[in-house]
Design a protein around this motif. Structure first.
Motif, short mmCIF file in Angstrom:
data_model
loop_
_atom_site.label_atom_id
_atom_site.label_comp_id
_atom_site.label_asym_id
_atom_site.label_seq_id
_atom_site.Cartn_x
_atom_site.Cartn_y
_atom_site.Cartn_z
N LEU A 117 0.75 -0.96 0.11
CA LEU A 117 0.17 0.00 -0.11
C LEU A 117 0.75 1.32 0.18
CD1 LEU A 117 -2.55 -0.79 3.11
CD2 LEU A 117 -3.09 -1.07 0.59
N VAL A 118 0.48 2.34 -0.71
CA VAL A 118 0.89 3.72 -0.25
C VAL A 118 -0.07 4.06 0.82
CG1 VAL A 118 1.00 6.00 -0.99
CG2 VAL A 118 1.44 4.31 -2.71
N VAL A 119 0.53 4.57 2.01
CA VAL A 119 -0.32 5.05 3.07
C VAL A 119 0.14 6.50 3.44
CG1 VAL A 119 -0.63 4.45 5.59
CG2 VAL A 119 -0.13 2.67 4.16
N SER A 120 -0.95 7.38 3.27
CA SER A 120 -0.70 8.97 3.73
C SER A 120 -1.36 8.71 5.12
CB SER A 120 -1.48 9.53 2.97
OG SER A 120 -1.09 9.79 1.52
N THR A 121 -0.57 9.28 5.99
CA THR A 121 -0.75 9.37 7.69
C THR A 121 -1.39 10.80 7.83
OG1 THR A 121 1.44 9.97 8.17
CG2 THR A 121 0.65 7.63 8.20
N GLY A 122 -1.97 11.15 8.96
CA GLY A 122 -2.31 12.44 9.32
C GLY A 122 -1.08 13.09 10.06
N GLY A 123 -0.89 14.32 10.17
CA GLY A 123 0.35 14.95 10.53
C GLY A 123 0.51 14.34 12.08
N GLY A 124 -0.32 14.20 12.83
CA GLY A 124 -0.12 13.79 14.21
C GLY A 124 0.13 12.39 14.40
N ALA A 125 0.09 11.44 13.35
CA ALA A 125 0.09 10.12 13.67
C ALA A 125 1.48 9.68 14.62
CB ALA A 125 -0.06 9.29 12.20
N VAL A 126 2.38 10.43 14.02
CA VAL A 126 3.90 9.98 14.31
C VAL A 126 3.98 10.41 15.99
CG1 VAL A 126 4.85 10.74 12.30
CG2 VAL A 126 4.89 12.41 14.02
N LEU A 127 2.98 10.92 16.67
CA LEU A 127 3.14 11.34 17.93
C LEU A 127 3.19 10.14 19.10
CD1 LEU A 127 0.95 14.61 18.29
CD2 LEU A 127 3.28 14.39 17.77
N ALA A 128 2.39 9.10 18.63
CA ALA A 128 2.32 7.99 19.47
C ALA A 128 3.34 7.12 19.02
CB ALA A 128 0.93 7.34 19.26
N GLU A 129 4.26 6.55 20.04
CA GLU A 129 5.27 5.47 20.17
C GLU A 129 4.66 4.27 19.24
OE1 GLU A 129 8.36 5.44 20.23
OE2 GLU A 129 8.75 3.49 19.72
N THR A 130 3.40 3.63 19.69
CA THR A 130 2.86 2.61 19.00
C THR A 130 2.65 2.77 17.36
OG1 THR A 130 1.43 2.33 21.10
CG2 THR A 130 0.74 1.33 19.18
N ASN A 131 2.34 4.11 17.14
CA ASN A 131 2.34 4.35 15.58
C ASN A 131 3.63 4.30 14.80
OD1 ASN A 131 -0.60 4.47 16.54
ND2 ASN A 131 -0.44 6.83 16.15
N ARG A 132 4.58 4.99 15.55
CA ARG A 132 5.78 4.91 15.06
C ARG A 132 6.30 3.57 14.94
NH1 ARG A 132 6.59 9.48 18.42
NH2 ARG A 132 7.64 8.16 20.09
N GLN A 133 6.21 2.77 15.84
CA GLN A 133 6.77 1.31 15.89
C GLN A 133 5.97 0.79 14.65
OE1 GLN A 133 6.61 -0.44 19.35
NE2 GLN A 133 7.99 0.73 20.45
N ALA A 134 4.65 0.83 14.30
CA ALA A 134 4.10 -0.01 13.30
C ALA A 134 4.30 0.54 12.20
CB ALA A 134 2.39 0.32 13.64
N LEU A 135 4.56 2.10 12.00
CA LEU A 135 4.89 2.49 10.58
C LEU A 135 6.46 1.93 10.03
CD1 LEU A 135 3.85 6.29 11.33
CD2 LEU A 135 2.60 4.64 9.85
N LYS A 136 7.24 2.13 11.25
CA LYS A 136 8.77 1.41 10.91
C LYS A 136 8.63 0.06 10.33
CE LYS A 136 12.36 3.58 11.25
NZ LYS A 136 13.27 4.22 10.47
N GLN A 137 8.06 -0.64 11.12
CA GLN A 137 7.93 -2.11 11.01
C GLN A 137 7.25 -2.35 9.75
OE1 GLN A 137 6.18 -3.80 14.67
NE2 GLN A 137 8.16 -3.02 15.84
N GLY A 138 6.23 -1.51 9.14
CA GLY A 138 5.50 -2.03 8.43
C GLY A 138 5.84 -1.42 6.95
N GLY A 139 6.61 -0.50 6.96
CA GLY A 139 6.84 0.11 5.68
C GLY A 139 8.01 1.04 5.77
N LEU A 140 8.02 1.62 4.38
CA LEU A 140 9.35 2.41 4.27
C LEU A 140 8.71 3.88 4.31
CD1 LEU A 140 12.20 3.08 2.84
CD2 LEU A 140 10.86 3.46 0.68
N VAL A 141 9.46 4.45 5.58
CA VAL A 141 8.68 5.79 5.87
C VAL A 141 9.29 7.15 5.34
CG1 VAL A 141 8.17 7.19 7.99
CG2 VAL A 141 8.20 4.67 8.20
N ILE A 142 8.74 7.81 4.73
CA ILE A 142 9.12 8.77 4.01
C ILE A 142 8.71 10.28 4.57
CG2 ILE A 142 9.15 10.20 1.86
CD1 ILE A 142 8.78 7.35 0.43
N ALA A 143 9.52 11.21 5.04
CA ALA A 143 8.74 12.47 5.83
C ALA A 143 8.78 13.44 4.46
CB ALA A 143 9.51 12.75 6.77
#
Ligand SMILES: Nc1ncnc2c1ncn2[C@@H]1O[C@H](COP(=O)(O)OP(=O)(O)O)[C@@H](O)[C@H]1O
Ligand SMILES: O=C(O)C1=C[C@@H](OP(=O)(O)O)[C@@H](O)[C@H](O)C1
Ligand SMILES: [Mg+2]
Length: 168
Positions: A77-103
């Motif tokens: 998938l291409v996943v566009s997150t909301g701007g505050g999704a990175v605030l929660a550690e749970t989210n950051r872990q899920a994003l890093k484990q499940g994808g190539l994270v591009i800022a």
């Protein structure tokens, strides 16, 4: 080229282009797009601004985390997150484990101009410019965990897509 076993995830401040670039990138790659804001709005049956107004930001963050974790369990998938999704550690872990994270990044002045006409952003009500500047200051290191960063200031949406594809 990125393996299909992962997703391509876009993070960044509101106004850096995650939703728009995500749509163009998904079209370019022929991949499905999940914009977690749009997913939440579809499932909750109301715009995010209304979730904030009726249930509060904390409730939105709980709903957002469930949507992010569920989405990142998928692949290709291409996943566009909301701007505050990175605030929660749970989210950051899920994003890093499940994808190539591009800022995606842009100077605050550029962000202000890009979102000035969009009255639906709940964090930017009232003194709009002051709120964008304050949020940019609060979030200035929030996206540093990404695998790569693209400054979108001088790029059109398609040029941002070109830059992402060139780095896969
Ligand atoms: N690279 C770009 N150059 C110019 N305008 C852009 C660019 N990326 C996005 N925009 C515009 O900026 C606004 C915010 O984009 P959006 O995709 O909603 O950002 P986000 O999802 O990060 O909040 C939209 O009007 C969009 O068309
Ligand atoms: O920065 C934030 O905390 C938010 C950004 C918004 O998404 P965009 O970044 O797509 O505007 C949306 O998730 C919500 O209004 C909160
Ligand atoms: Mg968006």
């Amino acid at each position: 080229m990125i393996r299909l076993s992962k997703n391509i995830v876009l993070v960044g401040m509101a106004g850096t282009g995650k939703t728009t670039v995500g749509q163009a990138l998904a079209a370019r790659l022929g991949w499905d797009l999940i914009d977690t804001d749009h997913l939440v709005e579809r499932e909750q049956g109301m715009p995010i601004r209304q979730i904030f107004a009726e249930r509060g930001e904390a409730a939105f963050r709980t709903i957002e985390t469930e949507a992010v974790v569920r989405t990142m369990a998928r692949s290709g998938l291409v996943v566009s997150t909301g701007g505050g999704a990175v605030l929660a550690e749970t989210n950051r872990q899920a994003l890093k484990q499940g994808g190539l994270v591009i800022a995606l990044k842009a100077p605050v002045e550029v962000i202000i101009e890009r979102v000035r006409s969009d009255k639906d952003r709940p964090l930017f009500q009232g003194n709009f410019e002051e709120q964008v500047r304050k949020l940019a200051e609060q979030r200035k290191q929030a996206y540093d965990f990404a695998d790569m960063t693209i400054d979108t200031t001088l790029f059109s949406v398609e040029q941002v897509v070109d830059e992402i594809v060139s780095r896969l």
